[in-house]
Scaffold this active site. Structure first.
Site, short mmCIF file in Angstrom:
data_model
loop_
_atom_site.label_atom_id
_atom_site.label_comp_id
_atom_site.label_asym_id
_atom_site.label_seq_id
_atom_site.Cartn_x
_atom_site.Cartn_y
_atom_site.Cartn_z
CB ALA A 9 -51.06 37.23 47.27
CB VAL A 86 -48.08 27.60 48.32
CG1 VAL A 86 -48.65 28.07 47.00
CG2 VAL A 86 -47.17 26.39 48.11
CB ALA A 218 -27.63 25.92 56.20
CG ASN A 220 -34.09 31.01 58.10
OD1 ASN A 220 -33.63 32.14 58.10
ND2 ASN A 220 -35.17 30.68 57.42
CG PHE A 222 -25.38 28.77 60.48
CD1 PHE A 222 -25.84 27.49 60.22
CD2 PHE A 222 -24.02 29.01 60.38
CE1 PHE A 222 -24.98 26.47 59.86
CE2 PHE A 222 -23.13 27.99 60.03
CZ PHE A 222 -23.61 26.71 59.76
CG LEU A 223 -29.43 34.13 60.59
CD1 LEU A 223 -30.48 34.69 59.63
CD2 LEU A 223 -28.44 35.23 60.98
CB CYS A 272 -38.32 31.20 58.50
SG CYS A 272 -39.21 31.61 57.00
NE ARG A 342 -45.96 34.63 59.15
CZ ARG A 342 -45.54 34.56 57.88
NH1 ARG A 342 -45.99 33.61 57.09
NH2 ARG A 342 -44.70 35.45 57.42
#
Length: 480
Positions: A9, A86, A218, A220, A222-223, A272, A342
């Site tokens: 959640a 998760v 890929a 993430n 590239f960004l 991420c 994070r």
């Protein structure tokens, strides 16, 4: 009635399931988690995450066809489709430490699904996972299946925090990867039918499992690469007198490149980007591709360099010491319109200043004191474990004071650091701030949100990333 259950959640599971419940009133959606405090928050008026528009969606559906529960096994056993969302933290020890994803929570979820299932199920990977995770999960489920058929799908999320609800309402694409077997294709169709309630079918892309898993990493990478590219340029702009905003505007006008993700800053953050690139690096190394691994490593190196450079600039500008000086930190979240901290660059900047014995006064409109103190005391990668498995809250750091007002943060400060691009920081009364600061008064803008010309006219010494340097800053170069 089709029943969907989501294990986890958090930032992905909660909003995604809330939107599915809103758009598919005939589907019953349960979000389950072993954290009692998190589920209690989802069932209250104070949701555990801040995301514009999320409150309204949850309140419309909760108690009708959207439920939040700690009874994980009951809802999993009743579900037709089980999403698994998760934590997949970076390993801190053992094989692949510092790079590989730790799939402990994923594996235990898969074993629990196998144990409690009494009917066929579609199991959907929603967490960002390394390529070939589906294969491992498939083996666990099939070796413990007791004759039940499990179909594994990869359905990576592409949400941007701060706009997650809009991203869910109107996604660029929905990606579903599955086995190229009749059963696998049938499972893909079942999940496609859920999204087709509101997403045009041409935006729902169906691939094989490995392509779907790799596409998320890929995207993430590239960004993040774009951000590191413009940040690398920002250092060169400062050295040459160019203005990074003008350079990125000119570059972004090329339709092949486009303007998005070209804002120079103190560095990227979020849950991420770094994790996924480290994952990508590890996969490349495991597949005998060291040159490819080194290419992606450089994206993270530039990000770390940018944060270090920012701290060095602050210290060198202030007579090469910030010891005992009050520095105001405006913004702690990794970007505006979210309370998420994070991997926020603010953590490394604050730790760098604390290492030089600065006193910090921190203000962020969405991040509370407990979270800030936890972040500054936590070891790298600890944040990505479930809250109840994180180290207990340490004693608070004495040199850190968290306040609920930008003017309180900046009063009697020697310098101000802007680390999150909250809109309110653009409209503060900087004359009032200047009058209440120690002189010379410094502003270090890590997000290029202030008008440096106006601030210099007030009397500030201003450092904006990638912008032509103040004479003062040229006289006191930052030593890397």
């Amino acid at each position: 009635m089709v029943k969907i259950c989501c294990i986890g959640a958090g930032y992905v599971g909660g909003p995604t399931m809330a939107v599915i419940a809103l758009k598919c009133p005939e589907i019953e959606v349960a979000v389950v988690d072993i954290s009692v405090s998190r589920i209690t928050a989802w069932n209250s008026d104070a949701l555990p995450i801040y995301e514009p528009g999320l409150d309204e969606v949850v309140k419309k559906c909760r108690g009708k066809n959207l439920f939040f529960s700690t009874d994980v096994e009951k809802h999993v056993s009743e579900a037709d489709i089980v999403f698994v969302s998760v934590n997949t933290p970076t390993k801190t020890q053992g094989l692949g430490a510092g790079k590989a994803a730790d799939l402990t929570y994923w594996e235990s979820a898969a074993r629990m699904i196998a144990d409690v299932s009494k009917s066929n199920k579609i199991v959907v990977e929603k967490s960002t996972v390394p390529v070939k995770t589906a294969e491992a999960i498939e083996k666990i489920l099939n070796h413990n299946s007791k004759g039940i058929d499990f179909q594994i799908l990869s359905n990576p999320e592409f949400l941007a925090e701060g706009t997650a609800i809009q991203d869910l309402f109107n996604p660029d694409r929905v990606l579903i990867g599955g086995r190229e077997t009749p059963e696998g294709q049938k499972a893909i169709e079942a999940l496609r039918d859920v999204y087709a309630h509101w997403v045009p079918v041409e935006r729902i892309i169906c691939t094989n499992l490995w392509s779907a898993e790799l596409s998320k990493l890929a995207a993430n990478a590239f960004l993040a690469q774009r951000i590191s590219s413009v940040n690398a340029m920002s250092a060169l702009c400062e050295a040459t007198g160019a203005d990074v905003s003008q350079v990125s505007h000119a570059v972004g006008k090329d339709t092949r490149i486009g303007p998005k993700f070209l804002n120079a800053s103190v560095g990227f953050g979020g849950s991420c980007f770094q994790k996924d690139i480290l994952n990508l690096v590890y996969i490349c190394e495991c597949n005998g591709l060291p040159e490819v691994a080194n290419y992606w490593k450089q994206v993270i190196k530039i990000n770390d360099y940018q944060k270090t450079r920012f701290v060095n600039r602050i210290v060198s500008s202030m007579f090469n010491t910030v010891s005992g000086k009050k520095i105001a930190i405006l913004g702690f979240a990794f970007k505006k319109d979210t309370g998420d901290t994070r991997e926020t660059p603010a953590i490394d900047v604050c730790k760098g200043l604390l290492g030089d014995k600065a006193r910090l006064s921190i203000y962020d409109p969405q991040v509370n004191e407990e979270q800030i103190q936890r972040d500054l005391a936590m070891n790298k990668f600890d944040w990505d474990h479930p809250v109840h498995l994180q180290p207990l809250s340490p004693t608070s750091i004495k040199q850190v004071n968290v306040v609920w007002d930008a003017y309180a943060a900046t009063k009697d400060a020697h310098g101000v650091c802007i680390l999150t691009e909250w809109d309110e920081f653009k409209t503060l009364d900087y004359q009032r701030i200047y009058d209440n600061m120690r002189k010379p008064a410094f502003i270090f803008d890590g997000r290029n949100v202030v008008d440096e010309t106006k601030l210099r006219a007030i009397g500030f010494i201003v450092y904006s990333i990638g912008k032509p340097l103040d004479q003062w800053l040229r006289d006191m170069p930052a030593v890397a």
